[in-house]
Write an enzyme that holds these catalytic residues in place. Structure first.
Site, PDB file in Angstrom:
ATOM      1  N   ARG A   1      -0.306  -6.002   3.600  1.00 35.12           N
ATOM      2  CA  ARG A   1      -1.387  -6.980   3.585  1.00 35.12           C
ATOM      3  C   ARG A   1      -1.175  -7.992   4.705  1.00 35.12           C
ATOM      4  NH1 ARG A   1      -4.089  -4.028   1.125  1.00 35.12           N
ATOM      5  NH2 ARG A   1      -5.101  -4.276  -0.891  1.00 35.12           N
TER       6      ARG A   1
ATOM      7  N   HIS B   1      -7.963  -2.032   8.873  1.00 32.50           N
ATOM      8  CA  HIS B   1      -7.697  -1.877   7.431  1.00 32.50           C
ATOM      9  C   HIS B   1      -8.237  -0.541   6.902  1.00 32.50           C
ATOM     10  CE1 HIS B   1      -6.753  -4.220   3.517  1.00 32.50           C
ATOM     11  NE2 HIS B   1      -6.544  -2.921   3.348  1.00 32.50           N
TER      12      HIS B   1
HETATM   13  P1  NAP Z   1       3.631  -0.633  -5.992  1.00 36.92           P
HETATM   14  O1  NAP Z   1       3.815   0.704  -6.580  1.00 36.92           O
HETATM   15  O2  NAP Z   1       3.487  -1.816  -6.882  1.00 36.92           O
HETATM   16  O3  NAP Z   1       4.899  -0.886  -5.018  1.00 36.92           O
HETATM   17  C1  NAP Z   1       5.221  -2.117  -4.474  1.00 36.92           C
HETATM   18  C2  NAP Z   1       6.680  -2.076  -4.054  1.00 36.92           C
HETATM   19  O4  NAP Z   1       7.028  -3.300  -3.407  1.00 36.92           O
HETATM   20  C3  NAP Z   1       7.638  -1.908  -5.243  1.00 36.92           C
HETATM   21  O5  NAP Z   1       8.640  -0.985  -4.893  1.00 36.92           O
HETATM   22  C4  NAP Z   1       8.246  -3.299  -5.394  1.00 36.92           C
HETATM   23  O6  NAP Z   1       9.575  -3.280  -5.890  1.00 36.92           O
HETATM   24  C5  NAP Z   1       8.245  -3.791  -3.978  1.00 36.92           C
HETATM   25  N1  NAP Z   1       8.237  -5.254  -3.929  1.00 36.92           N
HETATM   26  C6  NAP Z   1       7.240  -6.093  -4.288  1.00 36.92           C
HETATM   27  N2  NAP Z   1       7.614  -7.363  -4.083  1.00 36.92           N
HETATM   28  C7  NAP Z   1       8.857  -7.318  -3.589  1.00 36.92           C
HETATM   29  C8  NAP Z   1       9.791  -8.303  -3.171  1.00 36.92           C
HETATM   30  N3  NAP Z   1       9.481  -9.619  -3.219  1.00 36.92           N
HETATM   31  N4  NAP Z   1      10.985  -7.897  -2.736  1.00 36.92           N
HETATM   32  C9  NAP Z   1      11.297  -6.582  -2.698  1.00 36.92           C
HETATM   33  N5  NAP Z   1      10.469  -5.595  -3.055  1.00 36.92           N
HETATM   34  C10 NAP Z   1       9.270  -5.974  -3.495  1.00 36.92           C
HETATM   35  O7  NAP Z   1       2.391  -0.659  -5.003  1.00 36.92           O
HETATM   36  P2  NAP Z   1       1.807   0.551  -4.121  1.00 36.92           P
HETATM   37  O8  NAP Z   1       0.812   1.312  -4.911  1.00 36.92           O
HETATM   38  O9  NAP Z   1       2.935   1.285  -3.498  1.00 36.92           O
HETATM   39  O10 NAP Z   1       0.993  -0.272  -3.013  1.00 36.92           O
HETATM   40  C11 NAP Z   1       1.683  -1.163  -2.166  1.00 36.92           C
HETATM   41  C12 NAP Z   1       0.733  -1.982  -1.335  1.00 36.92           C
HETATM   42  O11 NAP Z   1       0.194  -1.191  -0.274  1.00 36.92           O
HETATM   43  C13 NAP Z   1      -0.517  -2.518  -2.022  1.00 36.92           C
HETATM   44  O12 NAP Z   1      -0.233  -3.667  -2.803  1.00 36.92           O
HETATM   45  C14 NAP Z   1      -1.383  -2.871  -0.840  1.00 36.92           C
HETATM   46  O13 NAP Z   1      -1.071  -4.180  -0.386  1.00 36.92           O
HETATM   47  C15 NAP Z   1      -0.941  -1.873   0.226  1.00 36.92           C
HETATM   48  N6  NAP Z   1      -2.009  -0.885   0.512  1.00 36.92           N
HETATM   49  C16 NAP Z   1      -2.612  -0.940   1.725  1.00 36.92           C
HETATM   50  C17 NAP Z   1      -3.614  -0.019   2.041  1.00 36.92           C
HETATM   51  C18 NAP Z   1      -4.253  -0.024   3.395  1.00 36.92           C
HETATM   52  O14 NAP Z   1      -5.311   0.610   3.553  1.00 36.92           O
HETATM   53  N7  NAP Z   1      -3.665  -0.653   4.381  1.00 36.92           N
HETATM   54  C19 NAP Z   1      -3.995   0.943   1.102  1.00 36.92           C
HETATM   55  C20 NAP Z   1      -3.355   0.962  -0.123  1.00 36.92           C
HETATM   56  C21 NAP Z   1      -2.357   0.039  -0.410  1.00 36.92           C
HETATM   57  P3  NAP Z   1       9.924  -2.748  -7.402  1.00 36.92           P
HETATM   58  O15 NAP Z   1       9.562  -1.283  -7.411  1.00 36.92           O
HETATM   59  O16 NAP Z   1      11.374  -2.945  -7.545  1.00 36.92           O
HETATM   60  O17 NAP Z   1       9.058  -3.540  -8.340  1.00 36.92           O
END
Ligand code: NAP
Length: 314
Positions: A229, A277
């Site tokens: 993000r 994006h």
């Molecule tokens: P997710 O399954 O919730 O994974 C988030 C990961 O980040 C988890 O492994 C979490 O750790 C880690 N994390 C969060 N806060 C942290 C911190 N302060 N320190 C260390 N690790 C931290 O989410 P996801 O489905 O993979 O999606 C991730 C993100 O990708 C979305 O929130 C979005 O912002 C982005 N995204 C972007 C697009 C785009 O088109 N550019 C598309 C889709 C998603 P834990 O596992 O230990 O909780």
């Protein structure tokens, strides 16, 4: 008796007919209505499927049982100070979300390894700039900052290309062939990343994280892919690190604000590739299938793996 209502706000009013057509079949028990439809009584709304609801609107739906995001990140929903905290919020991660993000990351990482930006600039000037980038994927350790659902799903695609994949997350993970680092191990993780891929959610902790201090911990000339993000990126620091050579190149997909303002130096930086994006944007049809799955699973009382956790903020 009138059916309960699913309100949809995604893709503007012009996209609504398609949403309704896609959702009516799998969800016959619900009436699918547009978010701003003046004929919908608030008491009839059981669910909302939204991307960026106006702050305060969800709190005015007294019979709301759950809110379903139409994307993986739900920061524009959870960021509403009036969000009704007792109402579950579910992120949308379709199989296609992971496939498309994996494709994007492979493309972005390879374009950096191949120095594709330099070739694109040369082409735009009709210059035959013959020089081959020396590296190949197996020479690069690629670290995923935020080894969550998407990162774990994308890792095998990056490994298949040849990258050595490592990951960092709050808690340590068991992912085949991926060395996992926990929160306190960030410096050791960064020291290994010749390519850093950010897939973190937007939270107060991750805001501004991609900054000069973090880049200084990467090997000199490291490459950056930002698909998390925009709030996480300190853009002036990225440009300065590209200018100094601390970063060798970058592909950025997310910005704050979006779109990136006219005239911003990031538009034309020779070492930066910018995408609007589009890292992973499944089609409406792909998302509707997953949205219907999420709603049906919620109605059955099944555990939802993509349930937003307000305590963690993602
Ligand atoms: P997710 O399954 O919730 O994974 C988030 C990961 O980040 C988890 O492994 C979490 O750790 C880690 N994390 C969060 N806060 C942290 C911190 N302060 N320190 C260390 N690790 C931290 O989410 P996801 O489905 O993979 O999606 C991730 C993100 O990708 C979305 O929130 C979005 O912002 C982005 N995204 C972007 C697009 C785009 O088109 N550019 C598309 C889709 C998603 P834990 O596992 O230990 O909780």
């Amino acid at each position: 008796m009138a059916r309960p209502v699913l309100l949809v706000k995604s893709g503007g009013a012009a996209g609504f007919d398609e949403w309704r057509g896609l959702l009516a079949g799998p969800l016959p028990q619900l009436e699918v209505r547009w978010w701003d439809d003046p004929g919908v009584a608030a008491e009839r709304v059981r669910y909302a499927a939204v991307w960026d609801p106006e702050p305060g609107r969800l709190a005015r739906l007294p019979a709301l049982r759950a809110v379903f995001g139409v994307a993986a990140g739900v920061d524009l929903i959870a960021g509403d100070p009036a969000y009704p905290r007792h109402v579950p919020l579910v992120r949308l991660v379709a199989p296609e979300t992971t496939q498309r993000m994996g494709e994007y990351l492979c493309w972005a990482a390879l374009s950096l390894v191949k120095d594709a930006r330099r070739m694109a600039i040369a082409q735009s000037r009709a210059v035959w700039d013959y020089s081959e980038a020396p590296g190949k994927a197996p020479d690069f350790t690629l670290g995923i900052l935020g080894l969550g659902g998407l990162g774990q799903g994308c890792a095998p695609m990056l490994q298949a290309v040849g990258f050595k994949v490592i990951g960092w997350s709050r808690t340590r993970k068991q992912v085949p062939g991926v060395e996992s680092y926990a929160e306190a191990e960030l410096p050791a993780f960064l020291a290994r990343c010749r390519i850093l891929v950010c897939l973190l959610p937007a939270t107060p902790e991750t805001a501004g994280m991609l900054n000069a201090a973090l880049f200084a911990q990467l090997p000199h000339g490291a490459l950056l892919v930002q698909a998390g993000r925009g709030s996480q990126t300190v853009l002036p620091d990225v440009l300065a690190a590209l200018d100094s050579g601390q970063l060798g190149g970058a592909v950025l997909d997310v910005f704050e604000p979006e779109p990136l303002p006219d005239g911003h130096p990031a538009w034309s930086h020779p070492k930066l590739t910018l995408t609007p994006h589009v890292g992973s944007l499944p089609t409406r049809a792909e998302r509707a299938v997953q949205l219907a799955r999420n709603i049906l699973a919620f109605e059955r009382g099944d555990a939802l793996p993509t349930l937003y956790d307000p305590a963690k903020g993602y």
